[in-house]
Design a protein around this motif. Structure first.
Motif, PDB file in Angstrom:
ATOM      1  N   TRP A  87       1.506   8.428   6.327  1.00 47.70           N
ATOM      2  CA  TRP A  87       0.933   7.777   5.152  1.00 47.70           C
ATOM      3  C   TRP A  87       1.798   6.589   4.721  1.00 47.70           C
ATOM      4  N   LYS A  88       3.114   6.759   4.762  1.00 47.33           N
ATOM      5  CA  LYS A  88       4.038   5.673   4.412  1.00 47.33           C
ATOM      6  C   LYS A  88       3.889   4.511   5.394  1.00 47.33           C
ATOM      7  N   TYR A  90       1.159   3.654   6.948  1.00 43.05           N
ATOM      8  CA  TYR A  90      -0.062   2.957   6.558  1.00 43.05           C
ATOM      9  C   TYR A  90       0.158   2.102   5.316  1.00 43.05           C
ATOM     10  N   GLN A  91       0.866   2.638   4.331  1.00 39.92           N
ATOM     11  CA  GLN A  91       1.113   1.879   3.103  1.00 39.92           C
ATOM     12  C   GLN A  91       1.906   0.608   3.377  1.00 39.92           C
ATOM     13  N   VAL A  92       2.924   0.714   4.197  1.00 40.03           N
ATOM     14  CA  VAL A  92       3.758  -0.445   4.520  1.00 40.03           C
ATOM     15  C   VAL A  92       2.945  -1.451   5.331  1.00 40.03           C
ATOM     16  N   TRP A  93       2.154  -0.967   6.266  1.00 41.15           N
ATOM     17  CA  TRP A  93       1.317  -1.844   7.082  1.00 41.15           C
ATOM     18  C   TRP A  93       0.299  -2.590   6.224  1.00 41.15           C
ATOM     19  N   SER A  94      -0.312  -1.890   5.274  1.00 41.36           N
ATOM     20  CA  SER A  94      -1.347  -2.522   4.450  1.00 41.36           C
ATOM     21  C   SER A  94      -0.772  -3.578   3.505  1.00 41.36           C
ATOM     22  N   ARG A  95       0.529  -3.524   3.222  1.00 42.30           N
ATOM     23  CA  ARG A  95       1.160  -4.547   2.381  1.00 42.30           C
ATOM     24  C   ARG A  95       1.789  -5.670   3.210  1.00 42.30           C
ATOM     25  N   TRP A  99       6.245  -2.726   9.637  1.00 40.38           N
ATOM     26  CA  TRP A  99       5.846  -1.327   9.650  1.00 40.38           C
ATOM     27  C   TRP A  99       6.279  -0.583  10.905  1.00 40.38           C
ATOM     28  N   TRP A 102       8.643   2.415  10.578  1.00 40.02           N
ATOM     29  CA  TRP A 102       7.992   3.598  10.023  1.00 40.02           C
ATOM     30  C   TRP A 102       7.132   4.298  11.074  1.00 40.02           C
TER      31      TRP A 102
END
Length: 129
Positions: A87-88, A90-95, A99, A102
């Motif tokens: 999940w982390k 994905y969060q880093v990738w989406s910002r 990534w 991670w």
């Protein structure tokens, strides 16, 4: 927000510093997660009282509640940390932050989960001798 707007809004130096921190953060997450899983396994073994010879002369597998707890609880903790790592990622990738560290931490967490399951189950369930 498009990628162009994203680049215009943020300070390039801040973005560079944030990108450079991701490798260290991902590595720390993996190390702390490993320590947590080992600590939980040690705590469970201490609370359960270790792996005793409860099955007597049973051949093959020995399934008791204490042995199942020794396997299930640390593996479940490791599984939850693996899902959190994904999940982390994905969060880093989406910002639009770096990534890949991670992603490698997620791979390492899945390997830790597999190792935890294999090691604890082989120690707990197989009667030797």
């Amino acid at each position: 927000m498009s990628a162009k707007e994203f680049d215009e809004v943020e300070d390039p130096l801040e973005r560079l510093e944030r990108n450079e921190r991701q490798g260290t953060l991902a590595f720390r997450f993996f190390l702390v997660s490993t320590v947590v899983v080992v600590a939980v396994a040690a705590l469970v073994i201490t609370l359960v009282g270790g792996i005793r010879d409860e099955c007597g002369g049973a051949d093959g597998l020995c399934l008791t509640a204490g042995r199942i707890e020794v396997v299930a609880i640390p593996t479940l903790v490791s599984l939850l940390l693996s899902v959190f790592s994904a999940w982390k990622t994905y969060q880093v990738w989406s910002r639009h932050i770096r990534w890949r560290p991670w992603l490698f931490a997620t791979y390492a967490m899945w390997m830790l989960t597999t190792a935890c399951l294999l090691l604890t189950s082989s120690v707990a369930f197989v009667e030797v001798g």
